[in-house]
Structure formats: structure tokens, C-alpha cells
Design a protein around this motif. Sequence first.
Motif, PDB file in Angstrom:
ATOM      1  N   SER A 148      31.273  52.409  43.594  1.00  0.00           N
ATOM      2  CA  SER A 148      30.916  52.052  42.050  1.00  0.00           C
ATOM      3  C   SER A 148      29.515  51.780  42.023  1.00  0.00           C
ATOM      4  O   SER A 148      28.445  51.964  41.243  1.00  0.00           O
ATOM      5  N   SER A 149      29.596  51.329  42.709  1.00  0.00           N
ATOM      6  CA  SER A 149      27.966  50.292  43.133  1.00  0.00           C
ATOM      7  C   SER A 149      27.190  51.465  43.440  1.00  0.00           C
ATOM      8  O   SER A 149      26.049  51.329  43.522  1.00  0.00           O
ATOM      9  N   HIS A 150      27.313  52.554  43.908  1.00  0.00           N
ATOM     10  CA  HIS A 150      26.860  53.762  44.525  1.00  0.00           C
ATOM     11  C   HIS A 150      26.618  54.653  43.354  1.00  0.00           C
ATOM     12  O   HIS A 150      27.026  56.057  43.421  1.00  0.00           O
ATOM     13  N   GLY A 151      26.940  54.957  42.197  1.00  0.00           N
ATOM     14  CA  GLY A 151      26.317  55.398  41.424  1.00  0.00           C
ATOM     15  C   GLY A 151      27.778  56.306  40.421  1.00  0.00           C
ATOM     16  O   GLY A 151      27.775  57.280  39.831  1.00  0.00           O
ATOM     17  N   PHE A 152      28.968  56.569  40.807  1.00  0.00           N
ATOM     18  CA  PHE A 152      30.270  56.828  40.555  1.00  0.00           C
ATOM     19  C   PHE A 152      30.917  56.688  39.732  1.00  0.00           C
ATOM     20  O   PHE A 152      30.995  55.181  39.753  1.00  0.00           O
ATOM     21  N   SER A 153      31.192  57.228  38.740  1.00  0.00           N
ATOM     22  CA  SER A 153      32.560  57.230  37.542  1.00  0.00           C
ATOM     23  C   SER A 153      34.026  56.787  38.105  1.00  0.00           C
ATOM     24  O   SER A 153      34.547  57.644  38.271  1.00  0.00           O
ATOM     25  N   VAL A 154      34.238  55.393  38.300  1.00  0.00           N
ATOM     26  CA  VAL A 154      35.340  55.237  39.071  1.00  0.00           C
ATOM     27  C   VAL A 154      37.219  54.969  38.324  1.00  0.00           C
ATOM     28  O   VAL A 154      36.629  54.442  36.757  1.00  0.00           O
ATOM     29  N   THR A 155      38.114  55.601  37.990  1.00  0.00           N
ATOM     30  CA  THR A 155      38.997  55.433  37.618  1.00  0.00           C
ATOM     31  C   THR A 155      40.187  54.426  38.806  1.00  0.00           C
ATOM     32  O   THR A 155      41.063  55.341  38.968  1.00  0.00           O
ATOM     33  N   PRO A 156      40.517  53.767  38.564  1.00  0.00           N
ATOM     34  CA  PRO A 156      41.124  52.925  39.283  1.00  0.00           C
ATOM     35  C   PRO A 156      42.273  53.126  39.185  1.00  0.00           C
ATOM     36  O   PRO A 156      42.761  53.395  37.352  1.00  0.00           O
ATOM     37  N   HIS A 157      43.874  52.554  39.798  1.00  0.00           N
ATOM     38  CA  HIS A 157      45.547  53.285  39.124  1.00  0.00           C
ATOM     39  C   HIS A 157      45.316  54.333  38.584  1.00  0.00           C
ATOM     40  O   HIS A 157      45.695  55.087  38.321  1.00  0.00           O
ATOM     41  N   TYR A 158      44.858  55.849  39.142  1.00  0.00           N
ATOM     42  CA  TYR A 158      44.870  57.379  38.685  1.00  0.00           C
ATOM     43  C   TYR A 158      46.037  57.345  38.455  1.00  0.00           C
ATOM     44  O   TYR A 158      47.060  56.734  39.646  1.00  0.00           O
ATOM     45  N   LEU A 159      46.314  58.615  37.296  1.00  0.00           N
ATOM     46  CA  LEU A 159      47.600  59.320  37.406  1.00  0.00           C
ATOM     47  C   LEU A 159      48.768  57.714  37.143  1.00  0.00           C
ATOM     48  O   LEU A 159      49.593  58.637  37.475  1.00  0.00           O
ATOM     49  N   GLY A 160      48.562  56.410  37.067  1.00  0.00           N
ATOM     50  CA  GLY A 160      49.945  55.765  37.183  1.00  0.00           C
ATOM     51  C   GLY A 160      50.281  55.113  38.193  1.00  0.00           C
ATOM     52  O   GLY A 160      51.105  54.701  38.148  1.00  0.00           O
ATOM     53  N   ILE A 161      49.223  55.389  39.422  1.00  0.00           N
ATOM     54  CA  ILE A 161      49.985  54.739  40.156  1.00  0.00           C
ATOM     55  C   ILE A 161      48.645  53.566  40.873  1.00  0.00           C
ATOM     56  O   ILE A 161      47.179  54.025  40.562  1.00  0.00           O
ATOM     57  N   ASP A 162      49.702  53.368  40.719  1.00  0.00           N
ATOM     58  CA  ASP A 162      48.682  51.425  41.532  1.00  0.00           C
ATOM     59  C   ASP A 162      47.637  51.835  42.183  1.00  0.00           C
ATOM     60  O   ASP A 162      46.403  51.121  42.189  1.00  0.00           O
ATOM     61  N   THR A 163      47.760  51.890  43.243  1.00  0.00           N
ATOM     62  CA  THR A 163      47.077  51.649  44.768  1.00  0.00           C
ATOM     63  C   THR A 163      46.167  53.089  44.691  1.00  0.00           C
ATOM     64  O   THR A 163      45.314  53.610  45.433  1.00  0.00           O
ATOM     65  N   ALA A 164      46.187  54.584  43.470  1.00  0.00           N
ATOM     66  CA  ALA A 164      44.872  56.009  43.822  1.00  0.00           C
ATOM     67  C   ALA A 164      43.812  55.118  42.860  1.00  0.00           C
ATOM     68  O   ALA A 164      43.940  54.266  42.175  1.00  0.00           O
TER      69      ALA A 164
END
Length: 493
Positions: free
Chosen positions: A131-147
Motif C-alpha cells: 500500500s505504501s508503494h502505490g498498490f491497491s490492496v485487498t486484505p483477507h482476499y476472497l475470504g481467506i484471512d491471511t491472503a
Amino acid sequence: MEQDVEAGCFSGLFKLRNKGSTKNEVLKDRQSRANRESLDSEAHNSELPAYIQYPYGWYGGYEGQRAPDEHVADKPPSYDDVFRPDVVSTIESKLKELSPSLRQLSLDIWNHPEIMWEEKYAHDRLTQFMSSHGFSVTPHYLGIDTAFRAAYTHSPGGKPLKSIRVIGVNSEIDALPGIGHGCGHNLIAMSGVAVALAMKAALEQHDIAGTVILLGTPAEEAGGGKITLLERGGYDEMDACIMSHPTSGPDNFSGIWPGVACQPIDVEFFGHGAHAASAPWEAQNALDAAFVAYASISALRQQIKPDQRVHGIVVGRDWAPNVIPDYAKLRYIVRASNWAELEVLRKRVRACFDAAALATACKIQVTPGAGYFELRNNDVLGAEYANVVGRRYGITTVSSSEGAKFSTDFGNVTHALPALHPAYSIPTEPNGSNHTPQFAKAAATPEAHAATLKVATGLAATGVRVLADAEFARQVSTMFLALGAALWYDLTR
């Protein structure tokens, strides 16, 4: 099926990977069947020593390789004969600039090892970094807590997004119990970040249209995190996907190996206990069932192919020599050169389990784990990577199947879209290959960091070429479709 291939129309080059594709639906169904009962098997893991909960993972190394196909620079390192030397220069400059922060990122993950599905520190550290380098970030992707998913798009002149190709990158993040990062996933996590950021810099500097997606992929050592992401559509938008993996070997070495298909199987026998001396006739001996199965599989090995493997252990609970066991468990792993052969071998192994239950009058419960397909590296991507790292750094890259008996959930990804997964050497102690404390120590060294950045340069240059070079992208797609023809027949028969 001809409409799936539109040469020159790059928004449709990789339609076989789209959700509407019949082939992809069949592939996902097969992966789902291979993985269906894997979560059930996890419930049994808590009773077992940690080291036997990890049946997959990387091993094999360089030793014993015979390389019929070898890529090696025949002159000193230079920019000659590489695609877009200006792009490669930008990638190298960016990685040199980022090297200190990437090194700290790798060490932070190394110092906080987390096993499958528990990679919370790594998830948070990596998402904040991207995120700090300009990427759009989706945490916990697709319902997976650590993806997580981190994406960046460069669209010169407002070019429609549907006409822009997409390159994917993977960062593995899980560690091994009791060993830490004995498979070097701290380096893989950092490498994925390095490749993604280097490609972003190249797209911006040279005004190249493209989308870069970094996936944080948990649970490679066990659990099949990438398989879950694949089944939930995490790779559907990608035109190709790249990653790398450290291993032992000589200096400046890289291997593009196919790996093997793999599936763990848990087998539980339920009998009836009795006093072993006074009333043995009252019992159904679960331990006998386990050893009858063990002996049957030992006999079976004489009639399986040289490149196939069936290996396992016996696990019990509350056993005593004067009590006939009412419970025993086998944990087996079946491996074959490809998934089709594994399915055939697995049926023969299952017959050994069932026969043992019948012979001892025990009940049986069989729980298969996640099925890891063999790795199918894309030769066009591989040749480009080998050329860059060979020309720039004198790295020798070999392509061989001999001795490379590792398994990875990235294999399933390579069956769904064009992909590349080169191994590369880092300096290690003698007898300190993957899955050892010695390798964990090696994964934290400055030399391992330097080797990883060389490989990241090659992967980033290869990824940018997928985005920038229409003809190259067509060749990558054609190679994937050629590899997939045999798979398509196998999936639908």
C-alpha cells in the motif's frame, strides 16, 4: 473450441482461464474434488507431531541432476540480446534502490515465522508495504484471512482496461513448525514484492500498458492455499503468473523443474479393544489393520513405476502392550509424475487399505488431503527468464525432471494459466537443503538476499515482456494451449 484462440486480439488471448470457459470449470471441479475432504483431515492434525503435518513442500535440490537442456550465457554479462535493455536497466535500478527495505522486509518475516493459515504478521506487514508503494490492496482476499491481493494498473492515454494484459506474481508466506523459514518463504514473499514493484517502475518509466497483481498465498507447505484462491477466482483475471523458489545448489544456478503430483491420505482404522492375554478373541485389532495395509503397500511398490512414490507412517494413541488397540491411523503420501497417473496409483493404494480393514474386521475411514498437480512451466516464459539472468548475471539455468521430486500448490495454477516457477540456489551449509534448520539460517543471509534479487530481475523482465510485447504474449498463450491439449482430454474422459 477455436473461438478461444484469437491471435492478435490480446484481450482474448487467454480465454481458457475465464470463468465462462468449459475447460476451466472442469479443471476447478477436479481440483475441488481433489481438495474436498482436506479440511476434514486438518481436524486430526492436532494430535500429531508437527513435523508430520506437512506432506508437501519443496525438496530435491540440485544434487543428482542431469541437465539435457541447459541455458547459460556464453559471454560476459551484458544487455545484449535481451528484450528492451532500457526496461531491464530500470528494473535493476529500482531493485537496487529498494534493496535495503526489501532486505528488512524479508528479515521481519523470517523473524516472525507463522505456519499455515496463521500468517497474520506476514499478511499485515506485506499489505502495508504494498500500500505504501502505490498498490491497491485487498486484505483477507476472497475470504481467506491471511491472503491478500495488491494491484497496480498503468493505462497510457486512457487505454481501455479490457485491452490491457495482466501479469500475476505470488508471494508465499508460511513457515514450517519447529524450523521456521526452513523453505525460504521469507525470500519468496520478498521476491514477489520485488518483482511487482520493479514491474510497476518499468511500466511508469517506459509508458507501458499493463496490470500487475501480487497475491499473498498462505499455506503452501500444507493446506493448498493457492488451490483455494484458484477455486475462488483469484487467478481468473491473469494472463500469466510468475514466482520463484530458493533451494540448495552451486553458485549462480537456477532450475526450471516440473515437480510431481502429490496427495496425502489419512486412514483411520476403528476396532474393538480387549485384554491381550485373557480375551484376545473379543477384539478387532486396529494395529493389525494398519500393519496389514503397510505390508500390502510395501508389496505394491514392486509393481509401481520408478518415478512413483507411496510412503507413510503409523500413528496411535494410548497404546499399551497388554491392550489390543482399538484405533490406529496411517498417514500416507502418494506421488506420481502427473495427476492422471496419481489417480490410478491412488486407487491401487486405496485397495490395500480396504483389504486390511476387511481382513481384520475393522471399520475404516479414508480422508484425502488437497491434491497438488504437477508443475507445468511455460517454456516460452522459461526461456526468456533464463536468457535475462544468463546474460546479466551469468546464471546457469537447467531444465530437467531428474531428481526434482518436489510438490507445490503452484502446480495447480500452472494447469489453469501460463506460469513459471524457477528454482534458484542460495549458499547453504553441507546437508542443509530445504526443510532443515540449516536452510532456515541460510534464508536470512545477505548472500541469499542478493541471489533472490538477481532472480527477481529476470522474472520482472519476463513479466514486463508479457505486457509490452504482443507477439511474445501470443507465443506464451500458444505454448500453454499446446500443453493443455493433453490435460483437456484427461479432464473430460
